[in-house]
Design an enzyme around this catalytic site. Structure first.
Site, PDB file in Angstrom:
ATOM      1  CB  CYS A  45      -0.893  -0.008   1.237  1.00 33.18           C
ATOM      2  SG  CYS A  45      -1.922   1.468   1.409  1.00 33.18           S
ATOM      3  CB  CYS A  48      -0.647   2.015   5.655  1.00 32.10           C
ATOM      4  SG  CYS A  48      -1.245   0.432   5.032  1.00 32.10           S
ATOM      5  CB  CYS A  94      -5.247  -0.650   2.025  1.00 33.13           C
ATOM      6  SG  CYS A  94      -4.089  -1.137   3.327  1.00 33.13           S
ATOM      7  CB  CYS A  97      -4.458   2.568   5.839  1.00 33.63           C
ATOM      8  SG  CYS A  97      -4.246   2.662   4.048  1.00 33.63           S
ATOM      9  CB  CYS A 117      -8.846  -3.552 -12.356  1.00 37.39           C
ATOM     10  SG  CYS A 117      -8.406  -2.297 -13.547  1.00 37.39           S
TER      11      CYS A 117
HETATM   12 FE    FE Z   1      -2.896   0.901   3.452  1.00 41.06          FE
END
Ligand code: FE
Length: 129
Positions: A45, A48, A94, A97, A117
């Site tokens: 991510c 985060c 995610c 976060c 995607c």
């Molecule tokens: Fe994240």
């Protein structure tokens, strides 16, 4: 994304990264850092650092966005119904976060039949096994 300080993210992310991750934006196809990226490693991510996708599940979808058949672990992403554009899509976030990553569609290849995607702007790649 209540736990993330948005002002500091304005400083740390590019405007496009901020727009995609926090405002559910979409980068233009064939413009991102990773749609044509083939190294072995992990995509984490951008906000985060939570591990999200492994290069082993990345495939050429022809869409111009990084495409994966599965997340690195089932619990690493959250999938939410998204009706923003007068159509039903499943948004992918995610799980750590809440950053917006992209969408998942059911027209992917075997073994899962899924196509995650994902925007390059939501990801940060690191090399590794
Ligand atoms: Fe994240």
């Amino acid at each position: 994304m209540e736990t993330i300080d948005k002002a500091s993210l304005r400083q740390r992310l590019t405007p496009l990264q901020y727009h995609v991750c926090l405002e559910e934006g979409t980068e233009r196809p064939f413009t991102g850092e990773y749609w044509n990226h083939h190294e072995a490693g992990v995509y984490a991510c951008r906000v985060c650092g939570h591990d999200l996708f492994a290069s082993a599940t990345k495939y050429e979808s022809g869409t111009g966005w990084p495409s994966f058949t599965a997340p690195i672990a089932e619990e690493s992403v959250l999938e939410k119904e998204d009706r923003n554009l007068f159509m039903r899509r499943t948004e992918v976030e995610c799980a750590n976060c809440g950053a917006h990553l992209g969408h998942v569609f059911d027209d992917g290849p075997r073994p899962t039949g899924l196509r995650y995607c994902i925007n390059s702007a939501s990801l940060q790649f690191r090399q590794g096994p």
